[in-house]
Design a protein around this motif. Structure first.
Motif, PDB file in Angstrom:
ATOM      1  N   HIS A 109      10.983 -11.526  -8.461  1.00  0.00           N
ATOM      2  CA  HIS A 109      12.269 -11.292  -9.097  1.00  0.00           C
ATOM      3  C   HIS A 109      12.143 -10.250 -10.209  1.00  0.00           C
ATOM      4  N   GLY A 110      13.276  -9.658 -10.562  1.00  0.00           N
ATOM      5  CA  GLY A 110      13.292  -8.677 -11.635  1.00  0.00           C
ATOM      6  C   GLY A 110      12.417  -7.484 -11.307  1.00  0.00           C
ATOM      7  N   ASP A 111      11.681  -7.002 -12.319  1.00  0.00           N
ATOM      8  CA  ASP A 111      10.833  -5.829 -12.127  1.00  0.00           C
ATOM      9  C   ASP A 111       9.653  -6.107 -11.210  1.00  0.00           C
ATOM     10  N   LEU A 112       9.268  -7.373 -11.055  1.00  0.00           N
ATOM     11  CA  LEU A 112       8.074  -7.690 -10.272  1.00  0.00           C
ATOM     12  C   LEU A 112       8.253  -7.302  -8.812  1.00  0.00           C
ATOM     13  N   TRP A 113       9.447  -7.542  -8.246  1.00  0.00           N
ATOM     14  CA  TRP A 113       9.601  -7.206  -6.831  1.00  0.00           C
ATOM     15  C   TRP A 113       9.582  -5.697  -6.635  1.00  0.00           C
ATOM     16  N   LEU A 114      10.055  -4.944  -7.635  1.00  0.00           N
ATOM     17  CA  LEU A 114       9.980  -3.490  -7.543  1.00  0.00           C
ATOM     18  C   LEU A 114       8.532  -3.012  -7.640  1.00  0.00           C
ATOM     19  N   GLN A 115       7.713  -3.719  -8.439  1.00  0.00           N
ATOM     20  CA  GLN A 115       6.295  -3.384  -8.502  1.00  0.00           C
ATOM     21  C   GLN A 115       5.623  -3.637  -7.159  1.00  0.00           C
ATOM     22  N   LYS A 116       5.984  -4.764  -6.525  1.00  0.00           N
ATOM     23  CA  LYS A 116       5.414  -5.077  -5.217  1.00  0.00           C
ATOM     24  C   LYS A 116       5.900  -4.083  -4.162  1.00  0.00           C
ATOM     25  N   PHE A 117       7.158  -3.677  -4.280  1.00  0.00           N
ATOM     26  CA  PHE A 117       7.672  -2.682  -3.344  1.00  0.00           C
ATOM     27  C   PHE A 117       6.913  -1.364  -3.502  1.00  0.00           C
ATOM     28  N   GLU A 118       6.644  -0.963  -4.730  1.00  0.00           N
ATOM     29  CA  GLU A 118       5.895   0.278  -4.961  1.00  0.00           C
ATOM     30  C   GLU A 118       4.480   0.162  -4.400  1.00  0.00           C
ATOM     31  N   GLU A 119       3.887  -1.021  -4.518  1.00  0.00           N
ATOM     32  CA  GLU A 119       2.572  -1.260  -3.921  1.00  0.00           C
ATOM     33  C   GLU A 119       2.631  -1.049  -2.415  1.00  0.00           C
ATOM     34  N   ALA A 120       3.689  -1.547  -1.796  1.00  0.00           N
ATOM     35  CA  ALA A 120       3.853  -1.374  -0.351  1.00  0.00           C
ATOM     36  C   ALA A 120       4.136   0.079   0.011  1.00  0.00           C
ATOM     37  N   ARG A 121       4.954   0.737  -0.802  1.00  0.00           N
ATOM     38  CA  ARG A 121       5.328   2.129  -0.495  1.00  0.00           C
ATOM     39  C   ARG A 121       4.109   3.040  -0.497  1.00  0.00           C
ATOM     40  N   THR A 122       3.237   2.852  -1.483  1.00  0.00           N
ATOM     41  CA  THR A 122       2.066   3.718  -1.595  1.00  0.00           C
ATOM     42  C   THR A 122       0.875   3.186  -0.800  1.00  0.00           C
ATOM     43  N   GLY A 123       0.992   1.960  -0.312  1.00  0.00           N
ATOM     44  CA  GLY A 123      -0.086   1.369   0.459  1.00  0.00           C
ATOM     45  C   GLY A 123       0.283   1.184   1.912  1.00  0.00           C
ATOM     46  N   ALA A 124       0.934   0.064   2.220  1.00  0.00           N
ATOM     47  CA  ALA A 124       1.236  -0.296   3.605  1.00  0.00           C
ATOM     48  C   ALA A 124       2.063   0.776   4.323  1.00  0.00           C
ATOM     49  N   PHE A 125       3.106   1.285   3.662  1.00  0.00           N
ATOM     50  CA  PHE A 125       3.974   2.266   4.318  1.00  0.00           C
ATOM     51  C   PHE A 125       3.170   3.473   4.804  1.00  0.00           C
ATOM     52  N   ARG A 126       2.293   3.966   3.954  1.00  0.00           N
ATOM     53  CA  ARG A 126       1.561   5.186   4.295  1.00  0.00           C
ATOM     54  C   ARG A 126       0.493   4.933   5.348  1.00  0.00           C
ATOM     55  N   VAL A 127      -0.157   3.779   5.272  1.00  0.00           N
ATOM     56  CA  VAL A 127      -1.125   3.426   6.311  1.00  0.00           C
ATOM     57  C   VAL A 127      -0.435   3.322   7.670  1.00  0.00           C
ATOM     58  N   LEU A 128       0.701   2.639   7.699  1.00  0.00           N
ATOM     59  CA  LEU A 128       1.391   2.429   8.973  1.00  0.00           C
ATOM     60  C   LEU A 128       1.991   3.726   9.499  1.00  0.00           C
ATOM     61  N   SER A 129       2.455   4.590   8.622  1.00  0.00           N
ATOM     62  CA  SER A 129       2.944   5.900   9.069  1.00  0.00           C
ATOM     63  C   SER A 129       1.813   6.705   9.704  1.00  0.00           C
TER      64      SER A 129
END
Length: 336
Positions: free
Chosen positions: A146-166
């Motif tokens: 919740h709050g800023d934490l989910w945005l931090q987790k989203f950024e972790e995914a954007r720079t991690g999982a998203f790029r690996v899967l792309s």
């Protein structure tokens, strides 16, 4: 390649229940259910490490690993890494807390980094007993934060999982990737990014007869404009639309029970099965590529196939819209 080009049909099989969701399922029953899905011609299977801490992948793999690999489409998820050590503390899973208490006891890490993504895929391949995946979903990146934490987790995914899967998609290792969530916001945020772009998303419980308002407002118009497909997870809203007692992973509240009663009464008036109404409604949106209801009994698979193929009269859909039980902007089957 679009999801509709990748997926072999409109009906897939969701394996969350095979993780001992809500109850301990005998191994033979779990395997018989997967075999029933295969026997009914279902060739798309969706799973995740989260389902029973690897149990669902293990059960699914016992059946699929001996089938010709080119004859079916398989998706799993990243975001949870299953460790060999047992969990000694109470699992903090928010609204999903307790639903897999009968699953494997292994400890789970919640991580969407590049390293965790690569490890998760490698571990899933071992549990499934296969040499490749077709689709990989980034699982629950907004769940329980919740709050800023989910945005931090989203950024972790954007720079991690998203790029690996792309990279894996662009290299032909997988056919597609996207988000597997039960919130619309992370998908909307992802579609607004300049990079990297997903091929689709698995949206659980947010495009059903009981809950579709939010998805209709922003997400689905964005997806349609960008030609991004949707796999509908939980088309029966955790079971309440299929004769069960759960909604959103919990006991259904009185207002939901009352709404389901009205939907069933309208369906009975037209001689329509409530499962047929629920499944066909979820698939009527142009963005929907397939639905993946879950099951733990072989008989349920035949019910799902019958629900997909049931002839539902246009008069039912007209009455459904006139009743106010669905948003008037929701597309209905056959142009109703």
């Amino acid at each position: 390649m679009s999801l509709k080009e990748i997926l072999p049909g409109r009906l897939g099989f969701g394996t969350a229940p095979l993780g001992n969701m809500f109850r301990a399922i005998p191994d033979e029953e779990a395997l018989a259910t997967v075999e029933a899905a295969w026997g009914q011609g279902i060739r798309y299977y969706d799973t995740a490490p989260f389902y029973g801490a690897g149990l669902a992948e293990e059960s699914l793999g016992k059946v699929l690993s001996v089938k010709p690999r080119d004859s079916y489409v398989l998706s799993t998820k990243v975001g949870r890494v299953i460790l060999d050590e047992p969990e000694t503390a109470v699992r903090e899973l928010g609204e999903k807390g307790g639903i897999f208490e009968h699953g494997n006891p292994n400890k789970m890490l919640h991580e969407w980094t590049a390293e965790a993504t690569e490890r998760s895929i490698e571990d899933s391949l071992k549990r499934l007993g296969v040499d490749r995946l077709d689709i990989v979903w980034v699982h629950d990146v907004s769940q329980d934060f919740h709050g800023d934490l989910w945005l931090q987790k989203f950024e972790e995914a954007r720079t991690g999982a998203f790029r690996v899967l792309s990279r894996l998609r662009d290299g032909g290792v997988i056919k597609a990737w996207g988000l597997g969530v039960n919130r619309t916001e992370p998908i909307e945020l992802t579609l607004a990014l300049d990079e990297p772009q997903p091929d689709g998303f698995l949206l659980a419980g947010r495009y059903t007869l009981l809950d579709h308002e939010h998805a209709l407002q922003r997400l689905l118009p964005m997806a349609q404009e960008q030609n991004v497909g949707m796999v509908v997870g939980g088309p029966y809203s955790s079971g309440i639309l299929a004769g069960g007692a759960h909604f959103e992973y919990q006991q259904a509240p009185p207002e939901i029970i009352e709404r389901v009663r009205k939907l069933k009464a309208l369906a009975e008036k037209h001689g329509v099965g409530i499962k047929a109404a629920a499944l066909q409604f979820s698939l009527a949106h142009p963005v929907a590529a397939a639905a993946v209801p879950g099951a733990t009994r072989p008989s349920r698979i035949a019910e799902d196939v019958a629900a997909l193929n049931e002839a539902v009269p246009a008069a039912f859909w007209h009455d459904l819209r006139a009743s106010g039980l669905v948003n008037p902007a929701a597309p209905l089957p056959n142009g109703a």
